[in-house]
Design an enzyme around this catalytic site. Structure first.
Site, mmCIF file in Angstrom:
data_model
loop_
_atom_site.group_PDB
_atom_site.id
_atom_site.type_symbol
_atom_site.label_atom_id
_atom_site.label_comp_id
_atom_site.label_asym_id
_atom_site.label_seq_id
_atom_site.Cartn_x
_atom_site.Cartn_y
_atom_site.Cartn_z
ATOM 1 C CD GLU A 45 -1.422 -2.312 2.001
ATOM 2 O OE1 GLU A 45 -2.067 -3.356 1.835
ATOM 3 O OE2 GLU A 45 -0.364 -2.256 2.674
ATOM 4 C CE1 TYR A 85 7.656 0.753 -3.240
ATOM 5 C CE2 TYR A 85 5.667 2.075 -3.106
ATOM 6 C CZ TYR A 85 6.803 1.561 -2.520
ATOM 7 O OH TYR A 85 7.087 1.847 -1.215
#
Length: 161
Positions: A106, A118
């Site tokens: 998250e 990411y």
């Protein structure tokens, strides 16, 4: 990461996440699952080679074939140095060692810097968790990486566990 790293980790934790910093007990609990033949956690620290001071840390939890990035933190003075990539590489290597086929995480919807990191590793958005970060009621973007072994490449990170 070892028990003696918890105090400097907490100092950086409070600088980077002042409103929702982890407690010492949370780190102790995670480290309790990071050693031995039944380990399900991997926590690492990064130190400045010149000063020996803590410049970052990261942690991963594994359960079955699924891993979850618990935390990645880089000191502001080390932003833009590639340390976040090296920490993430270490976590993905750990996910591979744990034989995980997927990695979840998250990230705050307003943290575009982390989201770009990411994405470079192949994580893709799969949903949202409304009001996940408190206080402030900030949403979390949930991201997933399939086949972490294919993304677990990059420069080695000197770490202790």
């Amino acid at each position: 990461m070892r028990w003696w790293d918890i105090e400097p980790v907490l100092e950086l934790e409070h600088v980077l996440f002042p409103e929702d910093a982890w407690s010492a007990g949370m780190f102790w609990s995670e480290l309790a699952h990071a050693r031995g033949p039944r380990a399900t956690r991997r926590y690492v620290v990064a130190e400045d080679p010149q000063t020996g001071g803590l410049t970052g840390y990261a942690g991963l939890a594994a359960a079955g074939d699924l891993a979850d990035v618990q935390t990645i933190a880089v000191a502001p003075q080390a932003w833009g140095t590639g340390l976040g990539s090296r920490l993430l590489t270490e976590l993905l290597s750990a996910a591979t060692a744990f034989e995980c086929t997927e990695v979840l995480l998250e990230v705050r919807v307003d943290n575009t810097r982390a989201q770009r990191l990411y994405e470079r590793f192949g994580f893709e958005p799969i949903g949202f968790r409304r009001g996940y970060y408190q206080p402030g009621n900030v949403d979390a973007l949930v991201m997933r990486l399939t086949d972490p072994a294919s993304s677990a490449t990059g420069p080695a990170l000197r770490s202790e566990i």
